[in-house]
Motif scaffolding. Structure first.
Motif, PDB file in Angstrom:
ATOM      1  N   GLN A   9     -11.208  17.318 -10.164  1.00 28.93           N
ATOM      2  CA  GLN A   9     -11.069  15.889  -9.885  1.00 28.93           C
ATOM      3  C   GLN A   9     -10.934  15.166 -11.215  1.00 28.93           C
ATOM      4  OE1 GLN A   9     -13.014  14.103  -6.512  1.00 28.93           O
ATOM      5  NE2 GLN A   9     -14.217  15.949  -6.138  1.00 28.93           N
ATOM      6  N   PRO A  10      -9.745  15.294 -11.851  1.00 31.13           N
ATOM      7  CA  PRO A  10      -9.553  14.718 -13.185  1.00 31.13           C
ATOM      8  C   PRO A  10      -9.534  13.194 -13.146  1.00 31.13           C
ATOM      9  CG  PRO A  10      -7.474  15.539 -12.321  1.00 31.13           C
ATOM     10  CD  PRO A  10      -8.537  15.972 -11.351  1.00 31.13           C
ATOM     11  N   ALA A  11      -9.749  12.607 -14.301  1.00 35.19           N
ATOM     12  CA  ALA A  11      -9.678  11.143 -14.416  1.00 35.19           C
ATOM     13  C   ALA A  11      -8.252  10.680 -14.137  1.00 35.19           C
ATOM     14  CB  ALA A  11     -10.110  10.713 -15.806  1.00 35.19           C
ATOM     15  N   GLY A  12      -8.135   9.537 -13.482  1.00 37.86           N
ATOM     16  CA  GLY A  12      -6.811   9.022 -13.144  1.00 37.86           C
ATOM     17  C   GLY A  12      -6.102   8.409 -14.336  1.00 37.86           C
ATOM     18  N   VAL A  13      -4.775   8.473 -14.304  1.00 36.09           N
ATOM     19  CA  VAL A  13      -3.935   7.940 -15.370  1.00 36.09           C
ATOM     20  C   VAL A  13      -3.003   6.849 -14.847  1.00 36.09           C
ATOM     21  CG1 VAL A  13      -2.111   8.492 -17.016  1.00 36.09           C
ATOM     22  CG2 VAL A  13      -4.003  10.087 -16.681  1.00 36.09           C
ATOM     23  N   ALA A  14      -2.495   7.020 -13.624  1.00 36.39           N
ATOM     24  CA  ALA A  14      -1.446   6.147 -13.095  1.00 36.39           C
ATOM     25  C   ALA A  14      -1.948   4.730 -12.841  1.00 36.39           C
ATOM     26  CB  ALA A  14      -0.894   6.730 -11.796  1.00 36.39           C
ATOM     27  N   SER A  15      -1.081   3.771 -13.070  1.00 40.02           N
ATOM     28  CA  SER A  15      -1.388   2.380 -12.708  1.00 40.02           C
ATOM     29  C   SER A  15      -1.490   2.288 -11.186  1.00 40.02           C
ATOM     30  CB  SER A  15      -0.294   1.448 -13.222  1.00 40.02           C
ATOM     31  OG  SER A  15      -0.208   1.501 -14.630  1.00 40.02           O
ATOM     32  N   PRO A  16      -2.398   1.460 -10.668  1.00 39.94           N
ATOM     33  CA  PRO A  16      -2.618   1.386  -9.215  1.00 39.94           C
ATOM     34  C   PRO A  16      -1.518   0.602  -8.503  1.00 39.94           C
ATOM     35  CG  PRO A  16      -4.075  -0.133 -10.346  1.00 39.94           C
ATOM     36  CD  PRO A  16      -3.363   0.619 -11.420  1.00 39.94           C
ATOM     37  N   LEU A  17      -0.292   1.111  -8.597  1.00 41.28           N
ATOM     38  CA  LEU A  17       0.867   0.467  -7.979  1.00 41.28           C
ATOM     39  C   LEU A  17       1.547   1.445  -7.023  1.00 41.28           C
ATOM     40  CD1 LEU A  17       2.414  -1.090 -11.226  1.00 41.28           C
ATOM     41  CD2 LEU A  17       0.982  -2.256  -9.523  1.00 41.28           C
ATOM     42  N   PRO A  18       1.743   1.072  -5.754  1.00 41.47           N
ATOM     43  CA  PRO A  18       2.451   1.964  -4.828  1.00 41.47           C
ATOM     44  C   PRO A  18       3.884   2.194  -5.297  1.00 41.47           C
ATOM     45  CG  PRO A  18       1.333   0.196  -3.649  1.00 41.47           C
ATOM     46  CD  PRO A  18       1.304  -0.165  -5.104  1.00 41.47           C
ATOM     47  N   ASN A  19       4.377   3.401  -5.073  1.00 41.36           N
ATOM     48  CA  ASN A  19       5.730   3.780  -5.459  1.00 41.36           C
ATOM     49  C   ASN A  19       6.417   4.356  -4.233  1.00 41.36           C
ATOM     50  OD1 ASN A  19       7.760   5.907  -6.334  1.00 41.36           O
ATOM     51  ND2 ASN A  19       7.372   4.911  -8.291  1.00 41.36           N
ATOM     52  N   LEU A  20       7.592   3.836  -3.888  1.00 39.35           N
ATOM     53  CA  LEU A  20       8.256   4.242  -2.653  1.00 39.35           C
ATOM     54  C   LEU A  20       8.570   5.732  -2.619  1.00 39.35           C
ATOM     55  CD1 LEU A  20      10.727   1.342  -1.766  1.00 39.35           C
ATOM     56  CD2 LEU A  20       9.082   2.437  -0.237  1.00 39.35           C
ATOM     57  N   HIS A  21       9.094   6.259  -3.713  1.00 37.67           N
ATOM     58  CA  HIS A  21       9.448   7.681  -3.723  1.00 37.67           C
ATOM     59  C   HIS A  21       8.226   8.550  -3.475  1.00 37.67           C
ATOM     60  CE1 HIS A  21      10.900  11.613  -5.005  1.00 37.67           C
ATOM     61  NE2 HIS A  21       9.893  11.653  -5.855  1.00 37.67           N
ATOM     62  N   PHE A  22       7.156   8.314  -4.212  1.00 35.99           N
ATOM     63  CA  PHE A  22       5.976   9.163  -4.084  1.00 35.99           C
ATOM     64  C   PHE A  22       5.254   8.917  -2.764  1.00 35.99           C
ATOM     65  CE2 PHE A  22       6.773   8.930  -8.676  1.00 35.99           C
ATOM     66  CZ  PHE A  22       6.856  10.287  -8.955  1.00 35.99           C
ATOM     67  N   THR A  23       5.400   7.726  -2.206  1.00 37.01           N
ATOM     68  CA  THR A  23       4.845   7.464  -0.878  1.00 37.01           C
ATOM     69  C   THR A  23       5.532   8.330   0.166  1.00 37.01           C
ATOM     70  OG1 THR A  23       4.166   5.197  -1.405  1.00 37.01           O
ATOM     71  CG2 THR A  23       4.581   5.701   0.910  1.00 37.01           C
ATOM     72  N   VAL A  24       6.852   8.403   0.117  1.00 35.47           N
ATOM     73  CA  VAL A  24       7.591   9.239   1.072  1.00 35.47           C
ATOM     74  C   VAL A  24       7.234  10.713   0.887  1.00 35.47           C
ATOM     75  CG1 VAL A  24       9.896  10.025   1.764  1.00 35.47           C
ATOM     76  CG2 VAL A  24       9.489   7.606   1.308  1.00 35.47           C
ATOM     77  N   VAL A  25       7.147  11.151  -0.364  1.00 37.40           N
ATOM     78  CA  VAL A  25       6.786  12.545  -0.656  1.00 37.40           C
ATOM     79  C   VAL A  25       5.403  12.865  -0.074  1.00 37.40           C
ATOM     80  CG1 VAL A  25       6.149  14.125  -2.513  1.00 37.40           C
ATOM     81  CG2 VAL A  25       8.251  12.798  -2.685  1.00 37.40           C
TER      82      VAL A  25
ATOM     83  N   CYS B 249       0.839  -1.190   0.000  1.00 33.37           N
ATOM     84  CA  CYS B 249       0.000   0.000   0.000  1.00 33.37           C
ATOM     85  C   CYS B 249       0.878   1.246   0.000  1.00 33.37           C
ATOM     86  CB  CYS B 249      -0.948   0.008   1.198  1.00 33.37           C
ATOM     87  SG  CYS B 249      -0.101  -0.029   2.791  1.00 33.37           S
ATOM     88  N   GLY B 250       0.319   2.334  -0.469  1.00 35.44           N
ATOM     89  CA  GLY B 250       1.069   3.587  -0.537  1.00 35.44           C
ATOM     90  C   GLY B 250       0.533   4.454  -1.658  1.00 35.44           C
ATOM     91  N   TRP B 251       1.359   5.380  -2.120  1.00 38.71           N
ATOM     92  CA  TRP B 251       0.920   6.325  -3.147  1.00 38.71           C
ATOM     93  C   TRP B 251       1.550   6.011  -4.497  1.00 38.71           C
ATOM     94  CZ3 TRP B 251       0.372   7.493   1.845  1.00 38.71           C
ATOM     95  CH2 TRP B 251      -0.745   8.260   2.218  1.00 38.71           C
ATOM     96  N   SER B 252       0.744   6.116  -5.532  1.00 41.90           N
ATOM     97  CA  SER B 252       1.244   6.042  -6.891  1.00 41.90           C
ATOM     98  C   SER B 252       1.790   7.414  -7.275  1.00 41.90           C
ATOM     99  CB  SER B 252       0.130   5.605  -7.847  1.00 41.90           C
ATOM    100  OG  SER B 252       0.640   5.392  -9.146  1.00 41.90           O
ATOM    101  N   TRP B 253       2.207   7.598  -8.524  1.00 44.01           N
ATOM    102  CA  TRP B 253       2.831   8.856  -8.926  1.00 44.01           C
ATOM    103  C   TRP B 253       1.814   9.933  -9.272  1.00 44.01           C
ATOM    104  CZ3 TRP B 253       2.005  10.640 -13.966  1.00 44.01           C
ATOM    105  CH2 TRP B 253       1.505   9.723 -14.881  1.00 44.01           C
ATOM    106  N   SER B 254       0.559   9.545  -9.501  1.00 43.26           N
ATOM    107  CA  SER B 254      -0.514  10.482  -9.801  1.00 43.26           C
ATOM    108  C   SER B 254      -1.828   9.826  -9.391  1.00 43.26           C
ATOM    109  CB  SER B 254      -0.507  10.846 -11.295  1.00 43.26           C
ATOM    110  OG  SER B 254      -1.475  11.835 -11.594  1.00 43.26           O
ATOM    111  N   ILE B 255      -2.934  10.446  -9.749  1.00 46.90           N
ATOM    112  CA  ILE B 255      -4.246   9.846  -9.469  1.00 46.90           C
ATOM    113  C   ILE B 255      -4.345   8.518 -10.215  1.00 46.90           C
ATOM    114  CG2 ILE B 255      -6.733  10.137  -9.756  1.00 46.90           C
ATOM    115  CD1 ILE B 255      -6.266  13.158  -9.602  1.00 46.90           C
ATOM    116  N   VAL B 256      -4.767   7.480  -9.495  1.00 50.88           N
ATOM    117  CA  VAL B 256      -4.791   6.151 -10.096  1.00 50.88           C
ATOM    118  C   VAL B 256      -6.030   6.004 -10.984  1.00 50.88           C
ATOM    119  CG1 VAL B 256      -3.487   5.130  -8.209  1.00 50.88           C
ATOM    120  CG2 VAL B 256      -5.986   5.136  -8.109  1.00 50.88           C
ATOM    121  N   ARG B 257      -5.924   5.116 -11.939  1.00 53.17           N
ATOM    122  CA  ARG B 257      -7.045   4.846 -12.845  1.00 53.17           C
ATOM    123  C   ARG B 257      -8.293   4.440 -12.063  1.00 53.17           C
ATOM    124  NH1 ARG B 257      -3.145   1.881 -15.928  1.00 53.17           N
ATOM    125  NH2 ARG B 257      -4.006  -0.030 -14.999  1.00 53.17           N
TER     126      ARG B 257
END
Length: 617
Positions: A278-294, A253-261
């Motif tokens: 509230q734009p439509a999501g583009v990012a794949s629903p995969l947690p990313n360590l860098h963006f999670t920390v940010v 679990c965590g944050w992707s790089w943008s709004i998830v699909r």
């Protein structure tokens, strides 16, 4: 070099003012491209210290300190400074929105994975979690700044500008919070998949079978899995909830790089928030360590006691903050448990950390996990055992970063700070060439986490190791300051392998400069706290105080003071006062208490030797 946060921050402010206010007018300087992230980072270099450190406040002209005013003299006098900042912040709001809607585009911070291809304008306009997080920190700082400005002016024109900026800032803050909510994701993993094998490899220290690894995972994360599954506020897709109930699955679990699909929209009840995009999501629903920390860094500012007690949030924003608090808690619990999974050896000790989604490894990812663990340790009690483990990991990361000259062979080829880490952004290929995000902040991240850990040190030896680490890292960071050109005194971006256009010499990197600023604010917070407590030193201080008290008492018994006040009597009273102060300080400043007690002993010995020689004084 020693960290001197006040002087370093003043140097940054002076360099930023010189660079950004040529001729007394703010210059955005978009020569190297635009990004809402860079704009926010640049302004945070000013607003973050100004709202976190009382001595750096800029909203009360009558109390602005002389060295602060001198550093920012390019903006004008102490009365001009807040007015200029209000103007610049208004420009920021205008630059970073489409129509009425706030804009969080990554812009030219996005790069193509294939340097031969060119990103489309639509891709450069995609929102990014870095911009959401930076905007949360910036908007909170702006609202705090405006609250102070409002109390010090009676000019109606200024009050009207403050009202407009406050309204724009509040809308941007809400949009950033919604963006963070819709970028959170939970990824369920089959252990037989390539991702599952990577995760199993991190957790399997004892040569266990996949079945045994899954069983251990279930025991460790069973409660957290139930929390995620049963929390309707997470708005997880039905298929993800169903998969989470499968006991044969792992998860992240965590944050992707943008709004998830397919991320659902947040249901606002107030019509005042119609401008929140509230734009439509583009990012794949995969947690990313860098963006999670940010994301966690921004949420820390949101959930701080000052934010909640100063009335910076409205009713809808409090709801958003509570929703983010749930995700914040879940993420901390997951990654801190994963980093310390096992009995004897932490998976975090395996450097470099290997990610599941990209199946790539880097010391940068290890540092990202360290960052989550530091967040978790700072909000709850930590043990000396865990702190010692983490210090050892950070010392090894220091070596991987080549700050001590003890680098490994792979670090010499692919060190995390040079050439940097280029991270693909899954999902971006739906709109054009595959995009990537570049991280060159390894040394500043390591510096910030080392400074934060110093506040948790329970022994002098732990603090010494961390201070040595901070000094070595600061030496490296300082070597990348711009020494010539318009950005002199700020920080350069580091060249990144695979990019066609390297960062121009002399051009400041607002990303690195902002992170150095964060480090200095963290160092200031460290210095205003009481020093770490040493039991050994406390014992020595207690013994010295006891001996000094005994000898002083004997002196007063054998040689009582005369009826008329004399210099000797005043001298003895000073000894009593110093000894009393040593008593008061022994619990918090054992070293100071010991020094005071030893000084009293030395003066009593001088008196005794004088009496032994002359017979009287």
């Amino acid at each position: 070099m020693r960290i001197r946060p006040r002087q370093h921050l003043l140097d940054i402010w002076q360099a930023l003012a010189r660079h950004s206010f040529p001729g007394g007018v703010w210059a955005w300087d978009d020569t190297d491209g635009r990004s809402s992230v860079a704009d926010a980072e640049r302004l945070l270099c000013l607003l973050y210290p100004a709202t976190e450190i009382p001595a750096f406040r800029l909203d009360h002209p009558d109390t602005t300190q002389l060295d602060v005013a001198k550093a920012l003299r390019a903006l004008g006098d102490t009365t001009d400074i807040p007015l200029r900042l209000i103007e610049v912040l208004g420009e920021f709001m205008e630059r970073n929105r489409h129509g009425r809607e706030p804009d969080f585009a990554g812009g030219d911070y996005f790069v193509p994975v294939d340097p031969a291809l060119k990103l489309t304008p639509e891709q450069r306009g995609i929102d990014v979690v870095d911009s959401y997080s930076m905007s949360v920190s910036l908007c909170l700082a702006v609202l705090e700044f405006l609250k102070g400005c409002r109390s010090t002016t009676r000019r109606q024109s200024t009050l009207d500008r403050i009202d407009r900026l406050q309204s724009d800032t509040s809308v941007r803050l809400s949009a950033a919070l919604v963006g963070l909510l819709r970028s959170f994701t939970v990824h369920v993993i089959d252990i037989a998949s390539p991702e599952g094998q990577v995760l199993a490899g991190l957790l399997n220290e004892d040569g266990l079978s996949d079945r045994q690894v899954v069983d251990r995972f279930q025991r460790r994360f069973g409660t957290l899995r139930a929390t995620i599954t049963e929390s309707p506020g997470l708005h997880l897709p039905a298929e993800v909830r169903d998969e989470l109930t499968n006991p044969n699955r792992l998860f992240e679990c965590g944050w992707s790089w943008s709004i998830v699909r397919d991320a659902p929209e947040f249901p606002f009840k107030s019509p005042a928030y119609e401008a929140v995009p509230q734009p439509a999501g583009v990012a794949s629903p995969l947690p990313n360590l860098h963006f999670t920390v940010v994301a966690l860094d921004g949420i820390v500012d949101l959930l701080s006691e000052r934010t909640l007690t100063r009335g910076l949030l409205d009713t809808e924003q409090h709801k958003l903050a509570n929703a983010l608090r749930l995700r914040w808690e879940i993420t901390h619990q997951y990654w801190s448990a994963l980093a310390r999974f096992g009995e004897d050896r932490w998976p975090l000790a395996k450097i470099p950390w290997r990610t599941t989604s990209q199946q790539s490894d880097s010391a940068y990812f290890s540092l990202s996990v360290v960052s989550v663990l530091v967040h978790d340790m700072m909000r709850r009690r930590t043990t000396g055992h865990d702190l010692n483990h983490l210090i050892k990991v950070m010392e090894r990361l220091n070596e991987h970063g080549r700050f001590t000259g003890a680098a490994t062979n792979d670090a010499q080829e692919t060190g995390p700070h040079s050439p940097g880490v280029t991270m693909p952004l899954p999902g971006s290929e739906a709109l054009g060439p595959a995009m990537a995000w570049v991280m060159t902040d390894f040394p500043t991240q390591l510096l910030k986490r080392a400074v934060q850990l110093c506040s948790l040190a329970q022994k002098t030896s732990e603090e010494e190791k961390l201070l040595r680490l901070t000094e070595e890292t600061l030496d490296h960071v300082w070597s990348h300051r711009v020494e010539d050109g318009a950005g002199v005194g700020l920080w350069n971006g580091l060249p990144v392998t695979g990019l066609q256009t390297p960062v121009p010499a002399g051009r400041p990197s607002w990303s690195i400069t902002e992170r150095v600023t964060e480090c200095m604010v963290a160092a200031h917070i460290l210095y205003i706290q009481p020093p770490s407590h040493s039991r050994d030193l406390s014992g020595q201080a207690q013994e010295a105080i006891s001996e000094a008290a005994h000898l002083l008492g004997r002196e007063q018994e054998q040689y009582p003071a005369p009826r008329r006040a004399t210099d000797q009597e005043k001298w003895m009273k000073r000894l009593e006062a110093d000894l009393e102060r040593a008593h008061r300080l022994v619990g918090e400043q054992a070293g100071t208490a010991l020094a005071l007690a030893l000084d009293v002993l030395a003066r009593l010995d001088t008196l005794a030797r004088a009496r032994g020689t002359d017979g009287e004084v």
